[in-house]
Design an enzyme around this catalytic site. Sequence first.
Site, mmCIF file in Angstrom:
data_model
loop_
_atom_site.group_PDB
_atom_site.id
_atom_site.type_symbol
_atom_site.label_atom_id
_atom_site.label_comp_id
_atom_site.label_asym_id
_atom_site.label_seq_id
_atom_site.Cartn_x
_atom_site.Cartn_y
_atom_site.Cartn_z
ATOM 1 C CG HIS A 271 -2.087 0.963 1.015
ATOM 2 N ND1 HIS A 271 -1.982 2.292 1.339
ATOM 3 C CD2 HIS A 271 -3.319 0.778 0.480
ATOM 4 C CE1 HIS A 271 -3.127 2.879 1.013
ATOM 5 N NE2 HIS A 271 -3.954 1.997 0.483
ATOM 6 C CD GLU A 324 -8.864 -3.058 -4.245
ATOM 7 O OE1 GLU A 324 -9.960 -3.610 -4.008
ATOM 8 O OE2 GLU A 324 -8.733 -2.089 -4.985
HETATM 9 N N1 ACO Z 1 4.070 -7.263 -4.971
HETATM 10 C C1 ACO Z 1 5.396 -7.242 -5.209
HETATM 11 N N2 ACO Z 1 6.172 -6.162 -4.945
HETATM 12 C C2 ACO Z 1 5.584 -5.085 -4.411
HETATM 13 C C3 ACO Z 1 4.200 -5.047 -4.140
HETATM 14 C C4 ACO Z 1 3.453 -6.191 -4.432
HETATM 15 N N3 ACO Z 1 2.129 -6.235 -4.211
HETATM 16 N N4 ACO Z 1 3.901 -3.847 -3.609
HETATM 17 C C5 ACO Z 1 5.035 -3.136 -3.570
HETATM 18 N N5 ACO Z 1 6.058 -3.895 -4.068
HETATM 19 C C6 ACO Z 1 7.443 -3.474 -4.201
HETATM 20 C C7 ACO Z 1 7.584 -2.298 -5.138
HETATM 21 O O1 ACO Z 1 7.761 -2.726 -6.473
HETATM 22 C C8 ACO Z 1 8.808 -1.617 -4.585
HETATM 23 O O2 ACO Z 1 9.942 -2.317 -5.021
HETATM 24 P P1 ACO Z 1 11.292 -1.530 -5.452
HETATM 25 O O3 ACO Z 1 11.654 -0.675 -4.279
HETATM 26 O O4 ACO Z 1 12.262 -2.624 -5.750
HETATM 27 O O5 ACO Z 1 10.905 -0.702 -6.661
HETATM 28 C C9 ACO Z 1 8.696 -1.855 -3.096
HETATM 29 O O6 ACO Z 1 7.888 -3.025 -2.947
HETATM 30 C C10 ACO Z 1 8.089 -0.740 -2.306
HETATM 31 O O7 ACO Z 1 6.884 -0.340 -2.864
HETATM 32 P P2 ACO Z 1 6.056 0.795 -2.134
HETATM 33 O O8 ACO Z 1 6.796 2.110 -2.264
HETATM 34 O O9 ACO Z 1 5.691 0.348 -0.779
HETATM 35 O O10 ACO Z 1 4.733 0.818 -2.993
HETATM 36 P P3 ACO Z 1 4.123 1.988 -3.881
HETATM 37 O O11 ACO Z 1 3.661 3.065 -2.981
HETATM 38 O O12 ACO Z 1 5.025 2.343 -5.011
HETATM 39 O O13 ACO Z 1 2.868 1.227 -4.519
HETATM 40 C C11 ACO Z 1 0.950 -0.133 -4.577
HETATM 41 C C12 ACO Z 1 1.741 0.901 -3.765
HETATM 42 C C13 ACO Z 1 0.679 0.432 -5.990
HETATM 43 C C14 ACO Z 1 -0.375 -0.385 -3.883
HETATM 44 C C15 ACO Z 1 1.789 -1.426 -4.664
HETATM 45 O O14 ACO Z 1 1.976 -1.953 -3.361
HETATM 46 C C16 ACO Z 1 1.169 -2.466 -5.580
HETATM 47 O O15 ACO Z 1 1.398 -2.419 -6.783
HETATM 48 N N6 ACO Z 1 0.359 -3.420 -5.029
HETATM 49 C C17 ACO Z 1 -0.307 -4.413 -5.857
HETATM 50 C C18 ACO Z 1 -1.559 -3.804 -6.501
HETATM 51 C C19 ACO Z 1 -2.667 -3.609 -5.493
HETATM 52 O O16 ACO Z 1 -2.926 -4.459 -4.644
HETATM 53 N N7 ACO Z 1 -3.354 -2.448 -5.630
HETATM 54 C C20 ACO Z 1 -4.463 -2.081 -4.725
HETATM 55 C C21 ACO Z 1 -4.036 -1.016 -3.756
HETATM 56 S S1 ACO Z 1 -5.299 -0.642 -2.590
HETATM 57 C C22 ACO Z 1 -6.305 0.427 -3.362
HETATM 58 O O17 ACO Z 1 -5.993 1.097 -4.318
HETATM 59 C C23 ACO Z 1 -7.693 0.557 -2.847
#
Ligand code: ACO
Length: 383
Positions: A271, A324
Amino acid sequence: MSTTSESPVIQAPRGLAGVIVADTAVSDVRGAEGALQYRDRSAIDLAESARFEEAWQLLVTGEEATDAGRRSFARRIEEIRASLAGDVAAVVAAVTAATPDVMAGLSAAWSLLAARRGIRPVFDLGPAQRLDEAIAFAGSTPVIVGALWRRRNGEQPLPPLTGRGLVADYLHQVTGRVPDGDAEAALTAYLISVMDHGFNASTFTARVIASTGADTAACLVGALGALTGPLHGGAPSRALDGLDAVGAPERVEPWIRGELAAGRRLMGFGHAVYRTSDPRAELMKRIALRTGGARVDLAVRFEAAAQRLLAEAKPGRDLHTNVEFWAAIVMEQCGLPRSMFTPTFAVARAVGWTAHILEQAADPKIIRPSARYVGPPLRENAA
Ligand code: ACO
């Protein structure tokens, strides 16, 4: 920070993460402690105890629902919805002829509804007229989405259920069955828990458009576009796709390892704001566990493995389950088809979007940040 002769120039972090861009009194997301508040109430308490219409009233008007206030807001919803019925039926018919896609249909239906009703830019309206439109458009959403779903399946929209609220009526339209109290309570909890969530991508989009003074429908159409993205509202159906792809419990860990090794994201995890458990995910999990079953057992196993393997793959990132993942299970338990998960999210979030549109419309400052130019330098005039 550097300074031009006009105003200070600030380089914001990527994705505007952690940057406060406005004040809001609609909702507060406290990512470090895992708390969500609507106005002065815990969103999770409301989701467990309030009716959809009560949470809607609180978010949009800022008023707690007293008995008299509740009756008058419910009457207002009914009157506005009745006045929209003819126009909604016309736009749903037109849109269904063009596409069976409910999200595209909702976007087109809102635009057509606005044009048919000659709605005016929020810039030209006073607070009372803006509130009427906010209620009209948020209230049109479950009706449009339910009708689009039935018509795409070659069925007529069902007459409203008497004596039941908006959530029961919506479930009835989509599933074709009069819902029992458990399904109504579960979906109500989901819808309230995702009604609003600070400056998420779709809400911010709505507010940028509102800051130009555009009409309510234009703001909602923009917000809906942002919601369709898989990183935002498009995640829940993909979370179930993941469980389907895993199949058997013993395949959970190898499947997740394979996804992470391939650089793919696990849908329903991580998130942008929460660095601890998403309180909405915990609520949805409690509700899903009440029904239980093989799907829930698989989800429990998947969640545990995903959190462990994400911690290994992204140490120090605090990636937990987001709303989600468990919302997908709850919606499936309520009988909603997978393609209706994101439209159902929109039914709830339209309430939050309109609350933010009203708040933004009251502030006449346009949102207009700057970008740092990194393209090629200016070419000298070629002789
Ligand atoms: N699976 C694998 N890797 C992940 C995931 C995941 N679900 N979430 C974050 N990461 C990774 C990112 O790629 C990033 O890696 P990096 O530093 O090597 O580039 C690292 O973890 C840190 O990411 P964050 O900064 O914590 O996440 P960000 O704020 O960029 O994105 C997001 C948040 C878009 C929700 C992301 O966690 C994601 O893509 N999740 C999967 C999609 C999802 O479930 N979306 C619903 C969100 S809830 C809503 O909108 C109601």
